[in-house]
Enzyme design. Structure first.
Site, mmCIF file in Angstrom:
data_model
loop_
_atom_site.group_PDB
_atom_site.id
_atom_site.type_symbol
_atom_site.label_atom_id
_atom_site.label_comp_id
_atom_site.label_asym_id
_atom_site.label_seq_id
_atom_site.Cartn_x
_atom_site.Cartn_y
_atom_site.Cartn_z
ATOM 1 N N GLY A 158 6.276 6.874 5.883
ATOM 2 C CA GLY A 158 5.762 7.485 4.536
ATOM 3 C C GLY A 158 6.309 8.656 4.171
ATOM 4 O O GLY A 158 6.441 8.991 3.008
ATOM 5 N N GLU A 209 3.285 14.995 6.398
ATOM 6 C CA GLU A 209 2.516 13.885 6.190
ATOM 7 C C GLU A 209 2.705 13.485 4.882
ATOM 8 O O GLU A 209 3.030 14.156 3.783
ATOM 9 C CB GLU A 209 1.228 14.155 6.678
ATOM 10 C CG GLU A 209 0.205 12.579 6.423
ATOM 11 C CD GLU A 209 0.674 11.526 7.220
ATOM 12 O OE1 GLU A 209 1.891 10.978 7.031
ATOM 13 O OE2 GLU A 209 -0.206 11.037 8.176
ATOM 14 N N ASP A 210 2.706 12.202 4.510
ATOM 15 C CA ASP A 210 2.609 11.605 3.079
ATOM 16 C C ASP A 210 1.432 11.737 2.202
ATOM 17 O O ASP A 210 1.109 12.350 1.313
ATOM 18 C CB ASP A 210 3.229 10.224 2.877
ATOM 19 C CG ASP A 210 2.303 9.199 3.936
ATOM 20 O OD1 ASP A 210 1.397 9.667 4.615
ATOM 21 O OD2 ASP A 210 2.592 7.949 3.880
ATOM 22 N N ASP A 242 -6.027 10.651 3.907
ATOM 23 C CA ASP A 242 -7.026 9.877 3.468
ATOM 24 C C ASP A 242 -8.303 10.063 4.480
ATOM 25 O O ASP A 242 -9.089 10.932 4.037
ATOM 26 C CB ASP A 242 -6.473 8.447 3.302
ATOM 27 C CG ASP A 242 -7.408 7.406 2.611
ATOM 28 O OD1 ASP A 242 -8.429 7.955 2.088
ATOM 29 O OD2 ASP A 242 -7.211 6.154 2.664
ATOM 30 N N LYS A 246 -6.141 12.960 -0.229
ATOM 31 C CA LYS A 246 -7.160 12.019 -1.375
ATOM 32 C C LYS A 246 -8.623 12.384 -0.498
ATOM 33 O O LYS A 246 -8.952 11.843 0.459
ATOM 34 C CB LYS A 246 -6.861 10.517 -0.801
ATOM 35 C CG LYS A 246 -7.489 9.701 -1.729
ATOM 36 C CD LYS A 246 -7.370 8.112 -1.303
ATOM 37 C CE LYS A 246 -6.046 7.712 -1.477
ATOM 38 N NZ LYS A 246 -5.957 6.191 -0.835
ATOM 39 N N PHE A 261 -5.227 3.319 -4.353
ATOM 40 C CA PHE A 261 -4.361 3.163 -3.569
ATOM 41 C C PHE A 261 -2.801 3.518 -4.277
ATOM 42 O O PHE A 261 -2.726 3.240 -5.345
ATOM 43 C CB PHE A 261 -4.101 1.750 -2.863
ATOM 44 C CG PHE A 261 -3.255 1.759 -1.818
ATOM 45 C CD1 PHE A 261 -3.770 2.074 -0.639
ATOM 46 C CD2 PHE A 261 -1.762 1.100 -2.004
ATOM 47 C CE1 PHE A 261 -2.676 1.974 0.422
ATOM 48 C CE2 PHE A 261 -1.130 0.979 -0.825
ATOM 49 C CZ PHE A 261 -1.689 1.208 0.514
ATOM 50 N N VAL A 262 -2.029 4.730 -3.740
ATOM 51 C CA VAL A 262 -0.919 5.021 -4.312
ATOM 52 C C VAL A 262 0.178 4.633 -3.566
ATOM 53 O O VAL A 262 0.486 4.623 -2.368
ATOM 54 C CB VAL A 262 -1.048 6.433 -4.591
ATOM 55 C CG1 VAL A 262 -2.085 6.908 -5.415
ATOM 56 C CG2 VAL A 262 -1.140 7.351 -3.279
ATOM 57 N N ASP A 319 4.140 3.336 0.752
ATOM 58 C CA ASP A 319 4.552 1.890 0.710
ATOM 59 C C ASP A 319 3.114 1.134 0.319
ATOM 60 O O ASP A 319 2.059 1.656 0.685
ATOM 61 C CB ASP A 319 5.084 1.236 1.692
ATOM 62 C CG ASP A 319 4.090 1.048 2.834
ATOM 63 O OD1 ASP A 319 3.436 2.168 3.147
ATOM 64 O OD2 ASP A 319 4.386 -0.081 3.522
ATOM 65 N N ARG A 377 8.635 2.036 -1.789
ATOM 66 C CA ARG A 377 9.072 3.570 -1.188
ATOM 67 C C ARG A 377 9.955 4.190 -1.998
ATOM 68 O O ARG A 377 10.041 5.136 -1.749
ATOM 69 C CB ARG A 377 9.580 3.351 0.321
ATOM 70 C CG ARG A 377 8.476 2.736 1.375
ATOM 71 C CD ARG A 377 8.800 3.244 2.782
ATOM 72 N NE ARG A 377 8.173 2.373 3.782
ATOM 73 C CZ ARG A 377 7.194 2.878 4.237
ATOM 74 N NH1 ARG A 377 6.644 3.875 4.010
ATOM 75 N NH2 ARG A 377 6.525 2.089 5.400
#
Ligand code: 5GP
Length: 180
Positions: free
Chosen positions: A45, A100-101, A104, A132, A153-154, A160, A166
């Protein structure tokens, strides 16, 4: 087929993202003068963000890659972090920045941070593109944060759903009808 058709809102477009990534790169450049910087990308990600970010860091640095899994093909965490690929080189004595992407629940990064500290990295910080905060299950704070996102959810800019989206250049909310 247009990938944007499956999304219901653009949260951050590519120009906005590019500006913020450049700012984060400048911040890291200021903070890591004279340090032994190792940037670690969490696959898959964070890969798009990582490649953009390191080109805005004007310092000698090394890169490495790890992969963890907690989501599979779902949109919620399983609660269990699995290490799929470890770093190629030792982190001992290095000033690690985990890239990190999205944070959460916070489970993945608290696991990784503790792991690199136990391996005697000189320091461990976290740079995340998205945060988030409403999703937290454990207390965790990123050191460098691109943007906060709502509890949705993004996808896009590396993120992805079931390995798709992606390559969307923008960060978008995925239409819930795709996964419900
Ligand atoms: P955490 O362990 O903090 O719950 O989850 C971190 C990982 O969950 C991220 O690296 C990412 O792979 C996945 N994740 C969490 N929220 C989202 C989201 O909104 N969209 C996508 N595509 N992945 C997410």
């Amino acid at each position: 087929m247009n990938l944007h058709q499956d999304t219901c809102m653009v949260l951050f477009d590519q120009e906005t993202i590019a500006k913020r990534v450049a700012e984060l790169g400048r911040q890291i450049t200021r903070d890591y003068q004279g340090k032994n910087l190792l940037m670690i990308c969490t696959l898959r990600g964070a890969s798009v963000f990582f490649c953009d970010l390191i080109r805005h860091i004007d310092l000698p640095l090394k890169i490495d890659f790890i992969a963890t899994s907690s989501y599979g093909c779902s949109t919620t965490t399983s609660g269990e972090v699995r290490m799929i690929k470890d770093t190629s080189e030792s982190v001992k004595g290095k000033d690690v920045v985990i890239v990190e992407d999205i944070i959460d629940s916070g489970l993945t990064l608290s696991f990784l941070k503790k792991m690199f500290e136990a391996r005697e990295a000189a320091s461990v910080k976290v740079c995340t593109m998205l945060d988030k905060p409403e999703g937290r299950k454990v207390d965790f704070k990123g050191d460098y944060v691109g943007f906060e996102v709502p509890n949705a959810f993004v996808v896009g800019y590396g993120l992805d759903y079931a390995e798709k989206y992606r390559n969307l250049p923008d960060v978008c909310v995925l239409d819930p009808k795709i996964y419900s």
